[in-house]
Design an enzyme around this catalytic site. Structure first.
Site, PDB file in Angstrom:
ATOM      1  N   ASP A 152       1.271  -3.050  -0.033  1.00 22.57           N
ATOM      2  CA  ASP A 152       0.831  -4.439   0.048  1.00 22.57           C
ATOM      3  C   ASP A 152      -0.692  -4.512   0.008  1.00 22.57           C
ATOM      4  O   ASP A 152      -1.289  -5.286  -0.752  1.00 22.57           O
ATOM      5  CB  ASP A 152       1.366  -5.059   1.342  1.00 22.57           C
ATOM      6  CG  ASP A 152       1.467  -6.568   1.267  1.00 22.57           C
ATOM      7  OD1 ASP A 152       1.033  -7.163   0.266  1.00 22.57           O
ATOM      8  OD2 ASP A 152       1.989  -7.177   2.222  1.00 22.57           O
ATOM      9  N   TYR A 211       8.178  -3.432   7.279  1.00 23.45           N
ATOM     10  CA  TYR A 211       8.639  -4.654   6.616  1.00 23.45           C
ATOM     11  C   TYR A 211      10.162  -4.815   6.690  1.00 23.45           C
ATOM     12  O   TYR A 211      10.687  -5.838   6.258  1.00 23.45           O
ATOM     13  CB  TYR A 211       8.204  -4.661   5.145  1.00 23.45           C
ATOM     14  CG  TYR A 211       6.816  -5.200   4.914  1.00 23.45           C
ATOM     15  CD1 TYR A 211       5.770  -4.822   5.753  1.00 23.45           C
ATOM     16  CD2 TYR A 211       6.543  -6.059   3.871  1.00 23.45           C
ATOM     17  CE1 TYR A 211       4.495  -5.297   5.536  1.00 23.45           C
ATOM     18  CE2 TYR A 211       5.259  -6.540   3.657  1.00 23.45           C
ATOM     19  CZ  TYR A 211       4.237  -6.152   4.487  1.00 23.45           C
ATOM     20  OH  TYR A 211       2.963  -6.618   4.275  1.00 23.45           O
ATOM     21  N   LYS A 250      -0.329   7.635   5.338  1.00 25.53           N
ATOM     22  CA  LYS A 250      -1.172   7.824   6.520  1.00 25.53           C
ATOM     23  C   LYS A 250      -0.540   8.904   7.393  1.00 25.53           C
ATOM     24  O   LYS A 250      -0.411   8.777   8.606  1.00 25.53           O
ATOM     25  CB  LYS A 250      -1.294   6.489   7.282  1.00 25.53           C
ATOM     26  CG  LYS A 250      -2.356   6.486   8.366  1.00 25.53           C
ATOM     27  CD  LYS A 250      -3.769   6.662   7.834  1.00 25.53           C
ATOM     28  CE  LYS A 250      -4.778   6.606   8.991  1.00 25.53           C
ATOM     29  NZ  LYS A 250      -6.121   7.023   8.578  1.00 25.53           N
TER      30      LYS A 250
END
Length: 453
Positions: A342, A158, A252
């Site tokens: 998000d 982002y 992740k």
């Protein structure tokens, strides 16, 4: 500084010293009504805020609202999507609130929300998720959802470091990788004419590939140790202050080992270094298991939690998205990166009534700057119809009041919202899904909240 697009009302400035806010009895608070349904939502929400402050403090405190502009409204008035005055007002007065904004299509600012976060270094996106009894939900036990997400707001993909496929800039990056990191360049499947030709020879041997250009969109994922540390510090401090039981690092890292995996490792390290025996981490459990065995590690963890330590654990992002549905009681405070946050915050919002009632705050706990905001879009087809749910802005204002230390007023808003929903006096989005509900207007829902304070 002199403002040309807005007016400063009479009131006092919020200040910060040694990490603590000093809030006058009449703080100046910049606000943006928002685009589309924003004006309707803001009108109802402001009445709720003012009523809560009046009832809680008997006229001894009052917010001095300062309207500033951004989005479509600003563009129409000033030919500027984000006037300098607006950014300066949020800088000068520290704490503000905003409705939903239209982001310009095409060139220029990629997102007004992201722009404000980056300009003020609002590194925490704070998203509390709680259930209000009676709100329609797609899950069987939404009451088990009570989580607070600390989403890193300034890094990850982002950050906006992207290159358009086929552009000279993208080609420069591809050339650099091919020259300096050839092994990594090979991982870009179709980053060269040769790769395209090789594939097409197999897929369509009679097809002419000369006209097929190299078009690879590229994005840079940036994750830093300092960015991780300040987010994790904020999450653990929140957990300690609010007597929460755990902080889960969602990542992740099994795939992106040097970004998301580093985020996990840096977060564990920061928690242990900064908070000592106030926390117990799964990283420490792993070390003890390796040295002394699993039984010793289990005993160590049990003793630490019994003594009041907060458990710091981690979860792979895809598993976390499953488990917040199936085992929400296992999650308390979540610390995660931008994209994961998000997904998680919107998925959780769906469990407790939808994004229309989900609040958000963007905070820099060091400088004190904070902007609280609606988390939904502008819904232009409902503009000026006095129809939509103001819950997202109402609850964002509740977060803002709590951030200011005005907890009595914040508690009244929660009480009022619970009461209005319990009476089944709700806007259309809830009414159509609740048995025996009465559909009321946006403004009436604000009145119903006030009546139940």
């Amino acid at each position: 500084m002199p403002y040309t697009t807005c007016t400063v009302p009479a009131g006092g400035k919020i200040t910060i010293k040694d990490g603590k806010l000093t809030v006058p009895s009449n703080p100046i608070v910049p606000f943006i009504r928002g685009d589309g349904t924003g004006p309707d939502i803001w009108a109802a929400s402001e009445r709720v805020f003012n009523a809560a402050v009046q009832k809680a403090y008997g006229g001894q405190r009052q917010i001095a609202w300062m309207e500033v502009f951004a989005g479509e409204t600003a563009f129409k008035q000033f030919n500027n999507w984000l006037p300098d005055d607006t950014v300066e007002a949020f800088k000068e007065f520290l704490v503000g609130i905003k409705g939903p904004l239209t982001t310009p299509i095409g060139g220029g600012i990629r997102s007004l929300n992201v722009a404000l976060r980056q300009m003020l270094d609002l590194y925490v996106c704070l998203r509390p998720v709680q259930y209000f009894t009676g709100v329609p939900s797609p899950v069987k036990h939404p009451e088990k959802v009570d989580m607070t997400i600390f989403r890193e707001n300034t890094e990850d993909i982002y950050a906006g470091i992207e290159f358009v496929g086929g552009s000279p800039e993208a080609q420069k990056v591809l050339d650099f990788l091919a020259q300096e990191f050839p092994k990594d360049f090979k991982k870009i499947r179709f980053g060269s004419k040769e790769a395209i030709a090789g594939y097409m020879k197999l897929a369509a041997p009679d097809h002419d590939t000369a006209h097929i250009p190299v078009q690879v969109g590229l994005g840079l994922k940036a994750v830093s140790n300092v960015g991780t540390i300040r987010l994790m510090k904020s999450a653990v401090e929140f957990a300690l202050t609010n007597k929460r039981k755990s902080v889960t690092i969602v990542h992740k890292g099994n795939i992106m080992k040097y970004t998301e995996g580093a985020f996990r490792d840096w977060a564990y390290s920061a928690a242990e270094r900064i908070f000592g025996d106030k926390v117990y981490t799964w990283a420490k459990w792993e070390r003890t298991k390796k040295e002394k065995g699993e039984a010793a590690a289990n005993d160590e963890q049990k003793a630490a939690l019994k003594a009041g330590a907060i458990l710091i654990k981690d979860a792979i992002a895809d598993i976390a998205l499953q488990q917040v549905l199936t085992r929400p009681e296992d999650f308390d405070v979540i610390a995660t990166l931008n994209l994961n946050g998000d997904y998680l915050s919107d998925a959780l919002a769906a469990q407790v009534g939808g994004i229309g009632i989900a609040p958000g705050g963007n905070i820099n706990y060091v400088t004190g700057h904070a902007i609280f905001e609606a988390t939904h879009g502008t819904a232009p087809k409902y503009a000026n119809l006095d129809k939509v749910n103001p819950g997202s802005v109402v609850l964002s204002g509740e977060m803002m009041l709590r951030y200011l230390g005005w907890t009595e007023a914040a508690d009244l808003i929660i009480k009022g919202l619970n009461g209005a929903i319990a009476d089944k006096q709700v806007t259309y989005d809830f009414a159509r899904l609740m048995d025996g509900a009465t559909e009321i207007k946006c403004s009436q829902f604000g009145s119903a909240i006030i009546a139940k304070m």
